[in-house]
Design a protein around this motif. Structure first.
Motif, PDB file in Angstrom:
ATOM      1  N   HIS A  57       0.839  -1.195   0.000  1.00 26.55           N
ATOM      2  CA  HIS A  57       0.000   0.000   0.000  1.00 26.55           C
ATOM      3  C   HIS A  57       0.878   1.250   0.000  1.00 26.55           C
ATOM      4  O   HIS A  57       1.898   1.301   0.700  1.00 26.55           O
ATOM      5  N   GLN A  58       0.476   2.242  -0.776  1.00 27.09           N
ATOM      6  CA  GLN A  58       1.141   3.537  -0.783  1.00 27.09           C
ATOM      7  C   GLN A  58       0.486   4.419   0.279  1.00 27.09           C
ATOM      8  O   GLN A  58      -0.738   4.623   0.258  1.00 27.09           O
ATOM      9  N   VAL A  59       1.283   4.949   1.176  1.00 30.17           N
ATOM     10  CA  VAL A  59       0.730   5.767   2.251  1.00 30.17           C
ATOM     11  C   VAL A  59       0.061   7.022   1.696  1.00 30.17           C
ATOM     12  O   VAL A  59      -0.982   7.467   2.201  1.00 30.17           O
ATOM     13  N   ALA A 346       6.758  10.211   7.225  1.00 27.94           N
ATOM     14  CA  ALA A 346       7.707   9.273   7.817  1.00 27.94           C
ATOM     15  C   ALA A 346       7.734   7.921   7.128  1.00 27.94           C
ATOM     16  O   ALA A 346       8.752   7.226   7.137  1.00 27.94           O
ATOM     17  N   VAL A 347       6.597   7.517   6.538  1.00 26.77           N
ATOM     18  CA  VAL A 347       6.473   6.189   5.912  1.00 26.77           C
ATOM     19  C   VAL A 347       5.865   6.367   4.526  1.00 26.77           C
ATOM     20  O   VAL A 347       4.858   7.072   4.380  1.00 26.77           O
ATOM     21  N   SER A 348       6.461   5.719   3.520  1.00 25.15           N
ATOM     22  CA  SER A 348       5.931   5.860   2.159  1.00 25.15           C
ATOM     23  C   SER A 348       5.118   4.651   1.713  1.00 25.15           C
ATOM     24  O   SER A 348       4.180   4.788   0.935  1.00 25.15           O
ATOM     25  N   GLN A 349       5.462   3.455   2.176  1.00 26.18           N
ATOM     26  CA  GLN A 349       4.770   2.235   1.770  1.00 26.18           C
ATOM     27  C   GLN A 349       4.694   1.291   2.965  1.00 26.18           C
ATOM     28  O   GLN A 349       5.506   1.373   3.894  1.00 26.18           O
ATOM     29  N   TYR A 350       3.727   0.375   2.915  1.00 29.96           N
ATOM     30  CA  TYR A 350       3.603  -0.603   3.993  1.00 29.96           C
ATOM     31  C   TYR A 350       2.875  -1.831   3.493  1.00 29.96           C
ATOM     32  O   TYR A 350       2.175  -1.799   2.477  1.00 29.96           O
ATOM     33  N   ARG A 351       3.027  -2.897   4.245  1.00 26.33           N
ATOM     34  CA  ARG A 351       2.193  -4.093   4.055  1.00 26.33           C
ATOM     35  C   ARG A 351       2.000  -4.756   5.406  1.00 26.33           C
ATOM     36  O   ARG A 351       2.901  -4.757   6.254  1.00 26.33           O
ATOM     37  N   GLY A 392      12.917   6.220   1.146  1.00 23.14           N
ATOM     38  CA  GLY A 392      13.515   4.943   0.793  1.00 23.14           C
ATOM     39  C   GLY A 392      13.063   4.474  -0.585  1.00 23.14           C
ATOM     40  O   GLY A 392      12.067   4.953  -1.134  1.00 23.14           O
ATOM     41  N   ALA A 393      13.806   3.516  -1.133  1.00 23.84           N
ATOM     42  CA  ALA A 393      13.502   3.035  -2.487  1.00 23.84           C
ATOM     43  C   ALA A 393      12.159   2.333  -2.561  1.00 23.84           C
ATOM     44  O   ALA A 393      11.395   2.507  -3.505  1.00 23.84           O
ATOM     45  N   GLY A 394      11.842   1.545  -1.563  1.00 22.03           N
ATOM     46  CA  GLY A 394      10.549   0.856  -1.543  1.00 22.03           C
ATOM     47  C   GLY A 394      10.467  -0.283  -2.538  1.00 22.03           C
ATOM     48  O   GLY A 394      11.433  -0.638  -3.215  1.00 22.03           O
ATOM     49  N   TRP A 395       9.263  -0.869  -2.613  1.00 19.17           N
ATOM     50  CA  TRP A 395       9.044  -2.009  -3.502  1.00 19.17           C
ATOM     51  C   TRP A 395       8.688  -1.580  -4.920  1.00 19.17           C
ATOM     52  O   TRP A 395       8.851  -2.341  -5.856  1.00 19.17           O
ATOM     53  N   THR A 396       8.151  -0.390  -5.066  1.00 18.05           N
ATOM     54  CA  THR A 396       7.728   0.072  -6.391  1.00 18.05           C
ATOM     55  C   THR A 396       8.517   1.311  -6.780  1.00 18.05           C
ATOM     56  O   THR A 396       8.833   2.161  -5.935  1.00 18.05           O
ATOM     57  N   GLY A 397       8.836   1.408  -8.063  1.00 21.26           N
ATOM     58  CA  GLY A 397       9.593   2.553  -8.552  1.00 21.26           C
ATOM     59  C   GLY A 397       8.724   3.794  -8.694  1.00 21.26           C
ATOM     60  O   GLY A 397       7.489   3.739  -8.627  1.00 21.26           O
ATOM     61  N   ASN A 404       0.722  11.344 -11.732  1.00 26.56           N
ATOM     62  CA  ASN A 404       0.565  10.066 -11.045  1.00 26.56           C
ATOM     63  C   ASN A 404       1.444   9.963  -9.807  1.00 26.56           C
ATOM     64  O   ASN A 404       1.395   8.954  -9.106  1.00 26.56           O
ATOM     65  N   ARG A 405       2.282  11.012  -9.589  1.00 27.67           N
ATOM     66  CA  ARG A 405       3.159  10.981  -8.429  1.00 27.67           C
ATOM     67  C   ARG A 405       2.580  11.856  -7.324  1.00 27.67           C
ATOM     68  O   ARG A 405       2.113  12.969  -7.584  1.00 27.67           O
ATOM     69  N   PRO A 406       2.593  11.339  -6.077  1.00 26.55           N
ATOM     70  CA  PRO A 406       2.053  12.156  -4.975  1.00 26.55           C
ATOM     71  C   PRO A 406       2.934  13.366  -4.716  1.00 26.55           C
ATOM     72  O   PRO A 406       4.144  13.347  -4.965  1.00 26.55           O
ATOM     73  N   ALA A 407       2.311  14.423  -4.232  1.00 34.00           N
ATOM     74  CA  ALA A 407       3.079  15.597  -3.843  1.00 34.00           C
ATOM     75  C   ALA A 407       3.995  15.230  -2.680  1.00 34.00           C
ATOM     76  O   ALA A 407       3.704  14.327  -1.890  1.00 34.00           O
ATOM     77  N   ALA A 408       5.112  15.898  -2.601  1.00 34.41           N
ATOM     78  CA  ALA A 408       6.061  15.618  -1.528  1.00 34.41           C
ATOM     79  C   ALA A 408       5.385  15.801  -0.173  1.00 34.41           C
ATOM     80  O   ALA A 408       4.750  16.830   0.087  1.00 34.41           O
TER      81      ALA A 408
END
Length: 516
Positions: A57-59, A346-351, A392-397, A404-408
């Motif tokens: 999931h994308q935060v 603080a967190v960009s992705q999670y599962r 961090g790099a995360g699982w998805t590029g 399609n990219r979230p704002a910072a």
């Protein structure tokens, strides 16, 4: 008497064969291990209700994760049974959260019974992925001594059909329920009904352990399986001997192979739903193999506000029905839901690791009409999230198109996430809320997992590897055993032994060397 670990070693050759199919990497052009294992389960006649591994999931777009707690342990004992017998482990049979929650961890007792459980959070680096972190959430209910629990009105509902005649079925049921009878108090009441092609009441409202054990000892298997009519009569008996303010529970002991009366799972589930509102809970104890219906057993226990365990040995029967008797019977909080809101700064992705069949919609969290899990006295609940720190790099590029990219994200707090819990007291209808922020300092100071956290991570990795989770990368069974480390206590030592044997089986099958 030979110890269980000695028996495990004696079964080592067949265990290698089973793990070769169930836990090894897919060879080029071959059928996947997931497909082979689940195909083998279907051919054997066993039934599992599997779910795909939880997605990423994308935060920025999906910051909230919600699920119902789970204190079942059936999946771990069932998986252990298959591994020790050298059988393939269907991926659908593995519920990682049940494997994690099979074990106890060092969580503090709640300070005040006004809040029935404590909440613990910690963060560590992920052993199988240096770019992620593991967030652990732990709950622990307050303890109740056996002498202090309310009186219990129990109905033993025992399957004595022909499919139950194997040694690991009815003979083990008799030993297991006799163990429970030994732990009863004089003010407890027990009824026993059996069902095959017909339903028979053997004991009604007894307070005498000798009478209960004599009735159990006289059971024999034969005939069809009239599970539906038996469950209806069990509810009638439970109502007839209801203990106001006490524990009113049906304990169903079966391989789950219903074939007379209400034999379809949907009808059984509807019956359980109708009766749970009457304050009568349902525990299911699974036995045997070959035709074992795990899907039905787990589903009706969850709907019946009870719990599901699998009994594969006398030792397991003692653990579930003697050592854990109070937590099995006495509910201290019901409809317990967990919701985690992640801070995108603080967190960009999670599962979430496991809990696939416990997932809830975000709006279900505050809806008191939505059924959820129960926590008994002394119960513990552990959940693990794998998270990617912001940046961090995360699982998805990164996505190509700017839209399609979230704002910072801006770090607008000192938290990485907030944990919210909702629960009802056993006799309550309105939920209460507990809220705990998770400080960013935990993320900044995260180190390699140690102690309890390392063991929980090892069990999670073991379950996920059996499920074919690709996010584990090259993490091996040997790595899992090393992560768990030397353990004291029988059950943890047994887990390390299982992981070590799985490692040996993997290397033998593919011609690898230690450490691969």
């Amino acid at each position: 008497m030979r110890s269980r670990l000695a028996i495990t070693l004696a079964l080592f050759p067949s265990l290698i064969f089973g793990l070769t199919l169930a836990g090894c990497s897919q060879s080029p052009g071959s059928q996947s291990s997931y497909e082979m294992a689940n195909s083998a389960a279907a051919q054997s006649g066993e039934h599992y209700d599997g779910h795909p591994v939880s997605p990423i999931h994308q935060v920025a777009s999906d910051p909230v994760s919600t699920f119902a707690v789970d204190v079942d342990t059936g999946a771990y004992a069932n998986v252990r049974r298959m591994l020790l017998a050298g059988q393939t482990v269907p991926a659908d049979a593995v519920r990682t959260e049940e494997m994690i929650n099979y074990f106890r961890y060092d969580y503090p007792l709640p300070d005040d019974r006004a809040a029935p459980f404590s909440v613990t959070t910690d963060v560590a680096t992920t052993p199988w992925n240096p770019g992620t972190r593991l967030l652990r959430i732990g709950l622990r209910g307050y303890d109740v001594a056996r002498s202090q629990r309310p009186p219990a009105n129990l109905v033993f509902m025992v399957d004595v059909s022909g499919s139950m005649q194997d040694q690991d079925k009815l003979p083990l049921v008799k030993q297991a329920l006799s163990t429970l009878a030994d732990g009863l108090r004089p003010d407890d009441s027990v009824s026993i009904i059996t069902y095959a092609g017909w339903v028979e009441t053997l004991v009604e409202g007894s307070h005498d352990p000798a009478e209960i054990k004599a009735a159990l000892n006289g059971l024999d298997a034969g005939g069809a399986t009239a599970g539906g009519p038996a469950l209806s009569i069990a509810y009638d008996l439970a109502r007839a001997h209801r203990v106001p303010g006490g524990i009113n529970r049906i304990i169903m002991a079966t391989d789950g192979d219903f074939n007379v009366g209400l034999s379809d799972q949907q009808s059984l589930e509807e019956m359980v739903k109708q009766n749970r509102e009457d304050g009568i809970t349902l525990t299911t104890l699974g036995f045997g193999q070959g035709n074992y219906n795990d899907a039905m057993m787990e589903a009706v226990a969850d709907l019946g506000n009870g719990n599901h365990a699998y009994i594969d040995s006398v030792l397991e029967a003692r653990k579930v029905l003697d050592e854990e008797l109070s937590s099995t019977l006495f509910t201290i909080a019901k409809d317990v839901k967990v919701q985690v809101e992640f801070n995108p700064g603080a967190v960009s992705q999670y599962r979430l690791i496991g809990y696939e069949n416990r997932a809830l919609a975000e709006e279900d969290f505050a809806d008191d009409r939505v059924d959820a899990g129960e926590i008994g006295a002394g119960h513990q609940v552990t959940a693990l999230y794998e998270i990617v720190p912001a940046g961090g790099a995360g699982w998805t590029g990164q996505r190509k198109y700017a839209a399609n990219r979230p704002a910072a994200a801006t770090d607008d707090s000192t938290d990485i996430a907030t944990v919210r819990l909702r629960y009802k007291l056993p006799e309550g209808d309105s939920s209460r809320l507990i809220e705990r922020p998770i400080p960013a300092t935990l993320l900044a100071a995260a180190a390699g997992p140690r102690g309890d956290m390392a063991f929980a991570a090892a069990v999670a990795a073991f379950g996920q590897k059996l499920r074919g989770d690709t996010k584990l990368g090259s993490f091996t069974y040997g790595d899992i055993a090393r992560l768990a480390g030397p353990q004291s206590g029988y059950w943890r030592q047994e887990f390390v032994q299982l992981a070590s044997l799985a490692d040996a089986g993997h290397r033998s099958a593919w011609g690898g060397s230690a450490g691969e």
